[in-house]
Design a protein around this motif. Structure first.
Motif, PDB file in Angstrom:
ATOM      1  N   LEU A 153       0.829  -1.205   0.000  1.00 34.31           N
ATOM      2  CA  LEU A 153       0.000   0.000   0.000  1.00 34.31           C
ATOM      3  C   LEU A 153       0.861   1.251   0.000  1.00 34.31           C
ATOM      4  O   LEU A 153       0.591   2.217  -0.726  1.00 34.31           O
ATOM      5  N   SER A 154       1.926   1.238   0.789  1.00 35.89           N
ATOM      6  CA  SER A 154       2.855   2.373   0.825  1.00 35.89           C
ATOM      7  C   SER A 154       3.524   2.553  -0.530  1.00 35.89           C
ATOM      8  O   SER A 154       3.698   3.681  -1.009  1.00 35.89           O
ATOM      9  N   GLU A 156       2.269   1.663  -3.467  1.00 34.99           N
ATOM     10  CA  GLU A 156       1.277   2.163  -4.408  1.00 34.99           C
ATOM     11  C   GLU A 156       1.017   3.654  -4.209  1.00 34.99           C
ATOM     12  O   GLU A 156       0.839   4.392  -5.184  1.00 34.99           O
ATOM     13  N   ARG A 157       0.980   4.084  -2.954  1.00 38.55           N
ATOM     14  CA  ARG A 157       0.748   5.512  -2.685  1.00 38.55           C
ATOM     15  C   ARG A 157       1.875   6.366  -3.243  1.00 38.55           C
ATOM     16  O   ARG A 157       1.643   7.451  -3.775  1.00 38.55           O
ATOM     17  N   LYS A 158       3.097   5.886  -3.085  1.00 40.58           N
ATOM     18  CA  LYS A 158       4.244   6.613  -3.626  1.00 40.58           C
ATOM     19  C   LYS A 158       4.165   6.670  -5.147  1.00 40.58           C
ATOM     20  O   LYS A 158       4.404   7.716  -5.757  1.00 40.58           O
ATOM     21  N   GLU A 160       1.445   6.414  -6.966  1.00 41.35           N
ATOM     22  CA  GLU A 160       0.320   7.269  -7.340  1.00 41.35           C
ATOM     23  C   GLU A 160       0.734   8.735  -7.333  1.00 41.35           C
ATOM     24  O   GLU A 160       0.348   9.507  -8.229  1.00 41.35           O
ATOM     25  N   GLU A 161       1.530   9.117  -6.353  1.00 39.07           N
ATOM     26  CA  GLU A 161       2.010  10.501  -6.269  1.00 39.07           C
ATOM     27  C   GLU A 161       2.891  10.848  -7.470  1.00 39.07           C
ATOM     28  O   GLU A 161       2.738  11.908  -8.088  1.00 39.07           O
ATOM     29  N   THR A 176      -7.527   7.628  -9.894  1.00 43.15           N
ATOM     30  CA  THR A 176      -7.189   6.460  -9.080  1.00 43.15           C
ATOM     31  C   THR A 176      -6.025   5.705  -9.719  1.00 43.15           C
ATOM     32  O   THR A 176      -5.808   5.790 -10.931  1.00 43.15           O
ATOM     33  N   SER A 178      -3.857   1.750  -9.031  1.00 44.10           N
ATOM     34  CA  SER A 178      -3.585   0.534  -8.260  1.00 44.10           C
ATOM     35  C   SER A 178      -2.551  -0.294  -9.025  1.00 44.10           C
ATOM     36  O   SER A 178      -2.722  -0.573 -10.207  1.00 44.10           O
TER      37      SER A 178
END
Length: 263
Positions: A153-154, A156-158, A160-161, A176, A178
């Motif tokens: 999850l961490s 993916e968040r990075k 996504e940014e 979005t 993923s």
């Protein structure tokens, strides 16, 4: 005969005019290219309503402003920092920024046109860039950290940014993202085995620490007992006996030794 020809010509002209007139659909951004775009971005403008495209070199691009969804057709092969192979099948959604519609068309007009315009942009621009970014970012993370609780999850968040910033540069808004990471059974078994060993070591360390504390406590108790025993001299015992004895109560049995000292 002449009247029939004139009527036919009139109908032909009307049909030509109708074909040369297009209407920008609701929730679309109309971008009109004129003069074949020879003067660069100056030949592109945002239009709405009915648009005449009869002039040679004119072309109307209708860019949807509603959410678009994209998905990689095949998994992306990646490598972690410890050289472990894994895969991802990214999915994403985005929309064209209305104020950047001209940029989107100008930068990508050579890729596609019509209903397939954004699909062509996804296949030839957006997804190759996502692939490069996810491949680069995966090299910064070790497998066990990716598979740990919250690790993917961490990651993916990075991503996504980073991807959001890249889309913004190109006139798109990322909604979005993923990565959908996938690890082989062999890798999972290896990580599970390593985690089990680490857990056992942690338990042993805790037990060693606990035993060490117990030993220290026992040593303190022994030292305390020695100190007390050394401090209980005959004189101290006699004084404590005198404090408790009222001097009148008869003493039965063998009299304490200290009574023989006072004659």
């Amino acid at each position: 005969m002449v009247k029939k020809l004139s009527k036919f010509a009139l109908l032909a002209i009307m049909a030509l005019l109708l074909c040369a007139c297009e209407r920008v659909e609701p929730n679309y951004a109309g971008v009109l290219m004129e003069n074949y775009g020879k003067s660069g971005k100056e030949d592109f403008s945002v239009v709405s309503g009915r648009v005449w495209t009869i002039q040679p070199g004119s072309e109307l691009y209708q860019v949807p402003l509603f959410e678009q969804r994209g998905e990689f057709k095949s998994p992306v092969r990646l490598k972690a920092a410890d050289n472990t192979e894994f895969s991802a099948r990214p999915t994403y959604s985005y929309r064209v920024s209305k104020d950047r519609a001209v940029d989107v068309v100008f930068d990508n007009k050579h890729i596609g046109y019509g209903d397939d315009f954004l699909t062509s942009v996804e296949d030839n621009v957006l997804e190759p860039r996502i692939y490069d970014l996810i491949k680069e970012e995966s090299r910064k993370h070790k497998t066990d950290s990716l598979m740990a609780d919250g690790g993917s999850l961490s990651f993916e968040r990075k991503l996504e940014e980073i991807i959001s910033q890249e889309f913004k540069k190109r006139g798109f808004t990322l909604i979005t993202f993923s990565a959908q990471l996938e690890f082989s059974n062999k890798v999972r078994e290896k990580i599970d085995s390593r985690n089990e060993v680490n857990t056992n070591i942690s338990v042993l360390d805790q037990q060693i620490l606990e035993q060490k504390k117990r030993n220290e406590l026992e040593e303190l108790r022994t030292q305390q007992a020695l100190i007390i025993s050394r401090g209980l001299t005959k004189e101290v015992l006699y004084a404590k006996f005198i404090e408790k004895w009222d001097g009148k109560t008869p003493l039965y049995g063998v009299a304490p030794e200290f009574l023989h000292l006072t004659k």
